[in-house]
Design a protein around this motif. Structure first.
Motif, short mmCIF file in Angstrom:
data_model
loop_
_atom_site.label_atom_id
_atom_site.label_comp_id
_atom_site.label_asym_id
_atom_site.label_seq_id
_atom_site.Cartn_x
_atom_site.Cartn_y
_atom_site.Cartn_z
N MET A 177 29.46 42.08 45.43
CA MET A 177 29.15 43.18 46.34
C MET A 177 27.74 43.05 46.92
N TRP A 178 26.87 42.28 46.24
CA TRP A 178 25.49 42.12 46.70
C TRP A 178 25.34 40.96 47.68
N ASP A 179 26.43 40.24 48.02
CA ASP A 179 26.34 39.18 49.01
C ASP A 179 25.80 39.75 50.32
N GLY A 180 24.74 39.16 50.84
CA GLY A 180 24.17 39.64 52.08
C GLY A 180 23.21 40.80 51.93
N PHE A 181 23.00 41.27 50.70
CA PHE A 181 22.09 42.39 50.45
C PHE A 181 20.70 41.81 50.21
N GLU A 182 19.78 42.09 51.10
CA GLU A 182 18.47 41.45 51.07
C GLU A 182 17.46 42.26 50.24
N LEU A 183 17.22 41.75 49.04
CA LEU A 183 16.22 42.33 48.16
C LEU A 183 15.52 41.17 47.46
N PRO A 184 14.41 40.69 48.03
CA PRO A 184 13.76 39.48 47.52
C PRO A 184 13.45 39.55 46.03
N GLY A 185 13.75 38.45 45.34
CA GLY A 185 13.45 38.35 43.93
C GLY A 185 14.48 38.96 43.00
N ALA A 186 15.53 39.56 43.56
CA ALA A 186 16.52 40.24 42.72
C ALA A 186 17.51 39.24 42.13
N VAL A 187 17.95 39.53 40.90
CA VAL A 187 19.02 38.77 40.26
C VAL A 187 20.18 39.72 39.99
N ARG A 188 21.36 39.17 39.80
CA ARG A 188 22.56 39.98 39.60
C ARG A 188 23.00 39.94 38.13
N HIS A 189 23.42 41.08 37.65
CA HIS A 189 24.05 41.16 36.32
C HIS A 189 25.49 41.59 36.55
N GLU A 190 26.43 40.79 36.06
CA GLU A 190 27.85 41.13 36.21
C GLU A 190 28.38 41.70 34.90
N LEU A 191 29.04 42.82 34.99
CA LEU A 191 29.59 43.50 33.82
C LEU A 191 30.82 42.75 33.30
N SER A 192 31.06 42.88 32.01
CA SER A 192 32.23 42.25 31.39
C SER A 192 33.51 42.85 31.97
N GLY A 193 34.44 41.97 32.33
CA GLY A 193 35.70 42.43 32.90
C GLY A 193 35.69 42.49 34.41
N PHE A 194 34.72 41.82 35.03
CA PHE A 194 34.60 41.83 36.49
C PHE A 194 34.26 40.43 36.99
N GLY A 195 34.80 40.07 38.15
CA GLY A 195 34.42 38.83 38.80
C GLY A 195 34.64 37.60 37.95
N GLN A 196 33.53 36.92 37.63
CA GLN A 196 33.58 35.70 36.84
C GLN A 196 33.22 35.93 35.38
N THR A 197 33.22 37.20 34.95
CA THR A 197 32.77 37.54 33.60
C THR A 197 33.89 38.22 32.82
N PRO A 198 34.66 37.47 32.04
CA PRO A 198 35.77 38.08 31.29
C PRO A 198 35.27 39.00 30.19
N MET A 199 36.14 39.89 29.78
CA MET A 199 35.84 40.75 28.64
C MET A 199 36.04 39.98 27.35
N ILE A 204 39.20 45.55 47.84
CA ILE A 204 40.52 45.42 47.20
C ILE A 204 40.57 44.15 46.36
N GLU A 205 40.08 43.03 46.89
CA GLU A 205 40.11 41.76 46.14
C GLU A 205 39.28 41.85 44.87
N MET A 206 38.08 42.43 44.95
CA MET A 206 37.22 42.54 43.77
C MET A 206 37.81 43.48 42.73
N GLN A 207 38.36 44.61 43.20
CA GLN A 207 38.92 45.57 42.26
C GLN A 207 40.18 45.04 41.59
N GLU A 208 41.04 44.39 42.34
CA GLU A 208 42.25 43.84 41.73
C GLU A 208 41.90 42.75 40.72
N ARG A 209 40.91 41.94 41.04
CA ARG A 209 40.45 40.92 40.09
C ARG A 209 40.02 41.58 38.78
#
Length: 227
Positions: free
Chosen positions: A14-36, A136-141
């Motif tokens: 969801m942060w793709d294209g969101f410009e905030l210099p120096g920021a890193v992303r934390h992905e919660l378990s059970g979402f995207g590329q981070t399994p539970m 929809i794609e992110m939520q279904e994933r």
């Protein structure tokens, strides 16, 4: 360090294209590329706190905001600044509109219809339909990942807002549900020294729907502390 934590109907993309210099992303378990975890208990807030090697500015969207808020309350030494974008609270008295949505989502998932449940989410939460397919794609994933695990999330019943020591910005989309405007008012009232802002033209996901305005608001808030 600035850490971005995504909404519960999205993932770190969801942060793709969101410009905030120096920021890193934390992905919660059970979402995207981070399994539970396969089994046992887990806590999103505990996982986030464990990922912080130094005090950080936490920026959380929707459910990600609640996770950030839990960390700021239980580990104030780890949070230097806190930005909450349309964050929920676990002890909020939800409106019938939101409760009806939650019941319908649960019914669809129990019927084995994760795609339909993802569509329901996108149509309920988004104001800008240009992001509909992406959400929809992110939520279904996420629904499919979570269905593959037998792990149980440790759910928080309430958060001690008075324990938050970080300088805090509470922002809400102008067009978001009334529940989230009420929650924003409560957060601003109960967290000491909180700033509050409303993002024009945005719904529940201002970082997606109004990325320029939202990132500018966050940058100004964080720079204010660092000047």
């Amino acid at each position: 360090m600035i850490v971005l934590v995504h909404a519960g109907i999205c993932d770190a993309r969801m942060w793709d294209g969101f410009e905030l210099p120096g920021a890193v992303r934390h992905e919660l378990s059970g979402f995207g590329q981070t399994p539970m975890p396969a089994t046992g208990e887990f806590s999103h807030a505990r996982d986030l706190a464990a990922a912080l090697s130094e005090p950080a500015a936490l920026v959380g969207a929707s459910f990600g905001g609640q996770v950030c808020l839990e960390v700021a309350s239980s580990h104030p030494d780890l949070v230097s600044e806190l930005v909450l974008l349309d964050a929920p609270l676990p002890d909020h008295d939800w409106s019938e509109e939101v409760l009806d949505f939650a019941r319908r989502e649960e019914e669809l998932l129990e019927e084995g219809e994760p795609h339909a449940a993802a569509v329901l989410n996108a149509d309920f939460w988004l104001e800008d339909p240009s992001h509909r397919d992406r959400v929809i794609e992110m939520q279904e994933r996420a629904f499919r990942l979570q269905s593959e695990s037998e792990a149980e999330e440790i759910e928080t019943e309430s958060i001690d807002l008075g324990s938050v020591q970080a300088r805090t910005l509470v922002a809400v989309g102008e067009l978001d549900k009334r529940d989230f405007h009420a929650i924003a008012e409560r957060l601003a009232r109960e967290i000491p020294g909180t700033e509050r802002a409303e993002i024009p033209g945005a719904g529940h996901l201002p970082a997606l729907e109004r990325p320029g305005e939202t990132s500018r608001l966050i940058r100004e808030f964080l720079q204010e502390q660092r000047i």
